[in-house]
Design a protein around this motif. Sequence first.
Motif, PDB file in Angstrom:
ATOM      1  N   SER A 107       0.810  -1.213   0.000  1.00 21.41           N
ATOM      2  CA  SER A 107       0.000   0.000   0.000  1.00 21.41           C
ATOM      3  C   SER A 107       0.841   1.259   0.000  1.00 21.41           C
ATOM      4  O   SER A 107       0.425   2.279  -0.518  1.00 21.41           O
ATOM      5  CB  SER A 107      -0.915   0.006   1.226  1.00 21.41           C
ATOM      6  N   ALA A 108       2.063   1.215   0.581  1.00 18.96           N
ATOM      7  CA  ALA A 108       2.861   2.425   0.725  1.00 18.96           C
ATOM      8  C   ALA A 108       3.984   2.534  -0.288  1.00 18.96           C
ATOM      9  O   ALA A 108       4.441   3.612  -0.593  1.00 18.96           O
ATOM     10  CB  ALA A 108       3.457   2.497   2.136  1.00 18.96           C
ATOM     11  N   VAL A 109       4.465   1.409  -0.826  1.00 12.98           N
ATOM     12  CA  VAL A 109       5.622   1.426  -1.695  1.00 12.98           C
ATOM     13  C   VAL A 109       5.183   1.459  -3.149  1.00 12.98           C
ATOM     14  O   VAL A 109       4.362   0.658  -3.574  1.00 12.98           O
ATOM     15  CB  VAL A 109       6.500   0.180  -1.439  1.00 12.98           C
ATOM     16  N   LYS A 110       5.727   2.385  -3.883  1.00  7.12           N
ATOM     17  CA  LYS A 110       5.540   2.436  -5.327  1.00  7.12           C
ATOM     18  C   LYS A 110       6.919   2.380  -5.955  1.00  7.12           C
ATOM     19  O   LYS A 110       7.736   3.264  -5.742  1.00  7.12           O
ATOM     20  CB  LYS A 110       4.804   3.700  -5.746  1.00  7.12           C
ATOM     21  N   VAL A 111       7.188   1.340  -6.709  1.00  2.00           N
ATOM     22  CA  VAL A 111       8.523   1.080  -7.200  1.00  2.00           C
ATOM     23  C   VAL A 111       8.644   1.504  -8.655  1.00  2.00           C
ATOM     24  O   VAL A 111       7.791   1.178  -9.470  1.00  2.00           O
ATOM     25  CB  VAL A 111       8.875  -0.419  -7.053  1.00  2.00           C
ATOM     26  N   VAL A 112       9.697   2.251  -8.937  1.00  2.00           N
ATOM     27  CA  VAL A 112      10.069   2.548 -10.318  1.00  2.00           C
ATOM     28  C   VAL A 112      11.410   1.880 -10.561  1.00  2.00           C
ATOM     29  O   VAL A 112      12.415   2.283  -9.954  1.00  2.00           O
ATOM     30  CB  VAL A 112      10.170   4.067 -10.578  1.00  2.00           C
ATOM     31  N   PRO A 113      11.456   0.854 -11.383  1.00  2.00           N
ATOM     32  CA  PRO A 113      12.737   0.180 -11.629  1.00  2.00           C
ATOM     33  C   PRO A 113      13.798   1.169 -12.075  1.00  2.00           C
ATOM     34  O   PRO A 113      13.508   2.145 -12.772  1.00  2.00           O
ATOM     35  CB  PRO A 113      12.393  -0.826 -12.737  1.00  2.00           C
ATOM     36  N   VAL A 114      15.035   0.908 -11.672  1.00  2.00           N
ATOM     37  CA  VAL A 114      16.122   1.841 -11.952  1.00  2.00           C
ATOM     38  C   VAL A 114      16.274   2.074 -13.444  1.00  2.00           C
ATOM     39  O   VAL A 114      16.513   3.199 -13.891  1.00  2.00           O
ATOM     40  CB  VAL A 114      17.442   1.311 -11.345  1.00  2.00           C
ATOM     41  N   HIS A 115      16.127   1.024 -14.241  1.00  2.00           N
ATOM     42  CA  HIS A 115      16.347   1.180 -15.682  1.00  2.00           C
ATOM     43  C   HIS A 115      15.261   2.016 -16.347  1.00  2.00           C
ATOM     44  O   HIS A 115      15.416   2.423 -17.500  1.00  2.00           O
ATOM     45  CB  HIS A 115      16.439  -0.197 -16.349  1.00  2.00           C
ATOM     46  N   LEU A 116      14.165   2.284 -15.632  1.00  2.00           N
ATOM     47  CA  LEU A 116      13.109   3.129 -16.189  1.00  2.00           C
ATOM     48  C   LEU A 116      13.209   4.577 -15.712  1.00  2.00           C
ATOM     49  O   LEU A 116      12.469   5.436 -16.192  1.00  2.00           O
ATOM     50  CB  LEU A 116      11.733   2.570 -15.819  1.00  2.00           C
ATOM     51  N   ARG A 117      14.099   4.847 -14.763  1.00  2.00           N
ATOM     52  CA  ARG A 117      14.242   6.212 -14.253  1.00  2.00           C
ATOM     53  C   ARG A 117      15.094   7.043 -15.205  1.00  2.00           C
ATOM     54  O   ARG A 117      16.102   6.562 -15.719  1.00  2.00           O
ATOM     55  CB  ARG A 117      14.898   6.199 -12.864  1.00  2.00           C
ATOM     56  N   PRO A 118      14.722   8.282 -15.447  1.00  2.00           N
ATOM     57  CA  PRO A 118      15.541   9.126 -16.320  1.00  2.00           C
ATOM     58  C   PRO A 118      16.888   9.423 -15.681  1.00  2.00           C
ATOM     59  O   PRO A 118      16.990   9.592 -14.464  1.00  2.00           O
ATOM     60  CB  PRO A 118      14.694  10.396 -16.485  1.00  2.00           C
ATOM     61  N   ALA A 119      17.927   9.497 -16.497  1.00  2.00           N
ATOM     62  CA  ALA A 119      19.269   9.758 -15.978  1.00  2.00           C
ATOM     63  C   ALA A 119      19.358  11.135 -15.344  1.00  2.00           C
ATOM     64  O   ALA A 119      20.104  11.340 -14.391  1.00  2.00           O
ATOM     65  CB  ALA A 119      20.300   9.623 -17.096  1.00  2.00           C
ATOM     66  N   ILE A 120      18.601  12.082 -15.863  1.00  2.00           N
ATOM     67  CA  ILE A 120      18.571  13.442 -15.334  1.00  2.00           C
ATOM     68  C   ILE A 120      17.135  13.771 -14.954  1.00  2.00           C
ATOM     69  O   ILE A 120      16.237  13.690 -15.799  1.00  2.00           O
ATOM     70  CB  ILE A 120      19.099  14.446 -16.365  1.00  2.00           C
ATOM     71  N   PRO A 121      16.863  14.126 -13.709  1.00  2.00           N
ATOM     72  CA  PRO A 121      15.473  14.411 -13.307  1.00  2.00           C
ATOM     73  C   PRO A 121      14.923  15.616 -14.043  1.00  2.00           C
ATOM     74  O   PRO A 121      15.654  16.560 -14.376  1.00  2.00           O
ATOM     75  CB  PRO A 121      15.592  14.670 -11.799  1.00  2.00           C
ATOM     76  N   GLU A 122      13.624  15.594 -14.282  1.00  2.00           N
ATOM     77  CA  GLU A 122      12.979  16.705 -14.975  1.00  2.00           C
ATOM     78  C   GLU A 122      12.675  17.859 -14.032  1.00  2.00           C
ATOM     79  O   GLU A 122      12.476  18.987 -14.483  1.00  2.00           O
ATOM     80  CB  GLU A 122      11.691  16.222 -15.641  1.00  2.00           C
ATOM     81  N   HIS A 123      12.625  17.582 -12.749  1.00  2.00           N
ATOM     82  CA  HIS A 123      12.316  18.634 -11.770  1.00  2.00           C
ATOM     83  C   HIS A 123      13.061  18.342 -10.469  1.00  2.00           C
ATOM     84  O   HIS A 123      13.160  17.188 -10.042  1.00  2.00           O
ATOM     85  CB  HIS A 123      10.811  18.697 -11.506  1.00  2.00           C
ATOM     86  N   VAL A 124      13.596  19.397  -9.868  1.00  2.00           N
ATOM     87  CA  VAL A 124      14.217  19.292  -8.551  1.00  2.00           C
ATOM     88  C   VAL A 124      13.757  20.474  -7.703  1.00  2.00           C
ATOM     89  O   VAL A 124      13.405  21.533  -8.235  1.00  2.00           O
ATOM     90  CB  VAL A 124      15.763  19.286  -8.627  1.00  2.00           C
ATOM     91  N   THR A 125      13.777  20.272  -6.418  1.00  2.00           N
ATOM     92  CA  THR A 125      13.381  21.359  -5.521  1.00  2.00           C
ATOM     93  C   THR A 125      14.458  22.429  -5.460  1.00  2.00           C
ATOM     94  O   THR A 125      14.184  23.620  -5.589  1.00  2.00           O
ATOM     95  CB  THR A 125      13.104  20.803  -4.114  1.00  2.00           C
ATOM     96  N   TYR A 126      15.707  21.991  -5.277  1.00  2.00           N
ATOM     97  CA  TYR A 126      16.823  22.933  -5.160  1.00  2.00           C
ATOM     98  C   TYR A 126      17.857  22.599  -6.232  1.00  2.00           C
ATOM     99  O   TYR A 126      18.411  21.485  -6.249  1.00  2.00           O
ATOM    100  CB  TYR A 126      17.457  22.854  -3.772  1.00  2.00           C
ATOM    101  N   LEU A 127      18.111  23.564  -7.100  1.00  2.00           N
ATOM    102  CA  LEU A 127      19.099  23.410  -8.159  1.00  2.00           C
ATOM    103  C   LEU A 127      20.261  24.366  -7.893  1.00  2.00           C
ATOM    104  O   LEU A 127      20.059  25.576  -7.772  1.00  2.00           O
ATOM    105  CB  LEU A 127      18.478  23.717  -9.525  1.00  2.00           C
TER     106      LEU A 127
END
Length: 737
Positions: A232-252
């Motif tokens: 119920s609490a864990v949502k998994v995104v496999p590493v190979h599906l994660r973008p190499a560079i995030p599209e959004h960050v809080t602090y850049l």
Amino acid sequence: MYRCRAVCERIAPVARSSCSSSSSSSCCWRLASRNVGRNVSSLARRQGEGFAQLRATRAMSTGGVPGGSLTNVLMYGTMGLSGIASVLYAYNILHGDASRYRDTLTYLNKKQNEQEWKPKQWPPAEEEEGAEDETVTEDTSEADTESPDEGASTVSQAEAEDSKADEATDTKPPALEAEAPATEASAVEPEAPSTQEKVAVTQEEAPAGEEASVVPEDKLEEGQAPEEATESAVKVVPVHLRPAIPEHVTYLLIGGGTAAFAAARAIRAKEPAAQVLIVTEELELPYMRPPLSKELWFSSDSNVADTLKFKQWNDKERSIYFQPASFYVTARDLPYQDGGGVAVLKGTKVLKLNIRENKVKLSNGNEIKYDKCLIATGGTPRNISAVQKAGEDVQKKTTLFRKIEDFKALEKVSREVKSIAIVGGGFLGSELACALGRKVKDGLEVIQLYPEKGNMGKVLPEYLSNWTTQKVRNEGVKVMPETVVRSARSEDGRVHLKLADGQTVTTDHVVVAVGLEPNVDLAKTSALEVDPDFGGFRVNAELQACSNVWVAGDAACFYDIKLGRRRVEHHDHAVVSGRLAGENMTGGAKPYWHQSMFWSDLGPEVGYEAIGIVDSSLPTVGVFAKASAKDTPKAASEASGTNIRSESETEAVATSLKPTATAAPSAATPKPAVPQPPQAGDDYGKGVVFYLRGDVVVGIVLWNIFNRMPIARKIIKDGQVHEDLNEVAKLFNIHEE
């Protein structure tokens, strides 16, 4: 007549609707028509004149006219049944559509998860028992992708319950099953993991680089099983599906130097779960620059260029990096870290900054959106025109000293060539001259050229600059003051520097150390203001350039409430301004009032610290005394535990200006040394130099005096006129032997 017309108008739409959805519509219409005809004929005979109008009304209606006959009762009954049938038909259609939609959604989720979840061959029976002991749950994320093990959509709890039965039989919706390839029906799918295996997978089966996350038992709700909490609490995104560079960050944070790291540390201190991304052109993790021209050159380790570890003057070993690689997370995993973290994107330049849309464009084409941004781009070493105009051969034999790669290159060159010429007599040039001078005994010729009269002639008063020049010469360096390089050429594998006085200096390699040019390229795309006098981005008292954008370090041109607008290029300023900018990015709203200090060591025996405006063109007053064995950079390092004196010289400001009480001298105790103005030929052991502007002290140099910076800050902060600076010098206890 009007009553009949009103009833007809009300019944007509209902009758039309009933007839369109009932199989007995034609019979109903004929029955209603005959009934209407009989009533119209009867009314026409009685009222005559209204017949034409009533007939027109009938022409517009397809329903019957109310009456008391049995026929009308049958008509009402038929219409009612037709309406009920229509409602039931519509409900059946909608319910069927919902069921088919639910089945289709379940099937699509199962197909997607089957593609993402590709388990390895399950371990043999004899290995299963050992594998179960090493299970860990998969990494969590905030993405909307469902866990591959859940297999069903969580659109709503009711839909999830309805889909469990479909999922158990592993069936497909009829419409989609017909479209499936024939080979899929015959494919053998791996056996589905058990319930425990859905919650935990072995370390060997977890994708490379994917961290595991376990829900602690004390965090479970009452009556909740661990596997239920995970699903119920864990949502998994496999590493190979994660973008190499995030599209959004809080602090850049743009830039990977001291200011950026100090800001990242401050942000994480205020918001422990903050996600911080550092983007830097360099291929290194954040590191401190001062040792590049100081301690690293005094290391006895032949592999110092590889280890980048140095021994401080107190013989304690330290790395040039602020933190090891294990301290950071990867940019790929940063958005999926529940506890936040700091990621460094190396070898990447920010080309454009869009302050309206809060996003940047990178040199690799990616775009990143941010909530808060810090510009800490530092500066680029200046070059001299003679080298810039020279050919490629000269430029290949020239080092603009600034980065780790410059240190590595120069350290290698110093072991391979016979002569090195250093152009520049400031802090960096003088430090490198003393550092390379240690290799003179190994046969290396070191030449230093600069236009001033003495080393650090733009900072120190002339008498102290001349003393420093002699100190550098004593290290074996050939110092050539008041010289200007007019041209440079390469011939016979060597560099020939033509001087303004007609002399020619021949050397194997050239080092240019003549200051920095602040990196303000982002001003072209962001419309940020650049100061025309000092350079750098103009910021307010809180180091903010515009909404959601702050600047720190060498690239910031700030307003000093005591000394006016300034731009500072020192390690301590980078640390403090970066830390303050980071705090303000989290909502601190603190003004920058700190008087930063800087220090320079000409080896372990001579060093100085300075604060404020130290310009040799200003009037100065120097007070000196005889030094003791403890008045050296080495002794200061042993007392404080670090060579990075911005770490030991805290930001604290002295609360009062009172000299430290000393015991009255006795026959056994030598009399304290009396501070005296400098005299020609003096050996300046230790002392204080005050820089004045309108009889007010605006800068102070502490020569071989350490751990007294809070007092210097207090003097500058007060901004008072002092009648006798000899008395002020006593505050630094320079009379102690």
